[in-house]
Design an enzyme around this catalytic site. Structure first.
Site, PDB file in Angstrom:
ATOM      1  CG  ASP A  19      -1.659   1.232   1.454  1.00  0.00           C
ATOM      2  OD1 ASP A  19      -2.393   1.633   0.538  1.00  0.00           O
ATOM      3  OD2 ASP A  19      -1.506   1.844   2.526  1.00  0.00           O
ATOM      4  CG  ASP A  21      -1.846   7.591   0.403  1.00  0.00           C
ATOM      5  OD1 ASP A  21      -0.821   8.271   0.227  1.00  0.00           O
ATOM      6  OD2 ASP A  21      -2.796   7.580  -0.403  1.00  0.00           O
ATOM      7  CG  ASP A 195      -2.270   1.920   6.499  1.00  0.00           C
ATOM      8  OD1 ASP A 195      -3.064   2.692   7.074  1.00  0.00           O
ATOM      9  OD2 ASP A 195      -2.182   1.863   5.258  1.00  0.00           O
TER      10      ASP A 195
END
Length: 253
Positions: A19, A21, A195
């Site tokens: 990922d 961001d 996250d």
């Protein structure tokens, strides 16, 4: 007959998906700094407690981003609604023009405040000679490509897969499958580091990719069998987790 031990190690991965961001690019820290810099000189902000102010803003951002991903709201409309909603809560007398002015100031500050997640660049540099690397992200392609350029990661990434290009966001299986196709990778030999529990971890599990949850906030882990890290440092520990090997082993051997 040869029996496979129940504690056997997973296949060595050939491909690592990330990922972007709040996994490699620290959007939260960037957004907080940009919002503080944008509002600190405004008269109404002198009486505002920043933490609940930021949390309210972050909630607006997340809710409207989900609407954008669902196709029910455009990016410009989401931006307008976000800052109008923020001022409606904290400065009820503000006008739409005030909200537009605040949005413009924020988007001047945001690129100036950008920062990586600590350890991100060193991690990709260590992985690059040994794995195919992909970025899989729910956002616009140009914006995410610009972040990779800022982070110095463009040449370390084999493929950038965005929800804008694929037409669906994580955790939809189709965006993960698109990433696997682009990288010529098999799910059982792929790891995803992310996250977001719902979009990244559950999305990866749904297509047979092994997830590694970056849990920087210390939130409870819903599934005990999912591997977890709280930081991208120290490097050796993270490399071992990605490889699915004991921390005292040589993860890149």
């Amino acid at each position: 007959m040869t029996l496979t031990p129940t504690n056997s190690l997973p296949p060595r991965p050939t491909t690592v998906l990330f990922d972007l961001d709040d996994t490699l690019f620290d959007h939260t820290a960037t957004s907080r700094a940009a919002l503080r810099a944008t509002t600190s000189g405004l008269p109404f902000f002198a009486a505002v407690d920043f933490e609940p102010f930021y949390q309210f803003y972050s909630g607006l951002l997340e809710a409207l981003h989900l609407r954008v991903l669902a196709g029910s709201c455009s990016y410009p409309e989401a931006r307008r609604l976000r800052f109008e909603g923020l001022l409606a809560q904290y400065q009820p007398a503000a006008t739409p023009a005030d909200a537009e002015q605040l949005a413009d100031a924020y988007y001047v500050q945001y690129p100036q405040q950008r920062q990586p997640v600590a350890g991100a660049l060193a991690l990709l540099q260590a992985l690059r000679p040994h794995y195919r690397i992909g970025i899989i992200t729910n956002n616009r392609t140009a914006e995410q490509a610009d972040k990779l350029h800022f982070l110095g990661m463009t040449d370390l990434v084999d493929a950038l897969i965005t929800s804008e290009d694929v037409g669906v966001p994580k955790p939809d299986p189709r965006i993960f499958q698109a990433a696997l196709r682009q990288l010529n990778a098999r799910p059982e030999e792929t790891v995803l580091v992310g996250d977001n529990w719902h979009a990244d971890v559950l999305g990866a599990l749904d297509v047979g990719i092994r997830p590694l949850w970056l849990n920087r906030s210390g939130a409870p882990r819903p599934l005990a069998h999912v591997a977890e890290i709280t930081s991208l440092e120290p490097l050796a520990k993270v490399l071992a987790k990605i490889a699915g090997r004991p921390a005292n082993s040589c993860p890149l051997a």
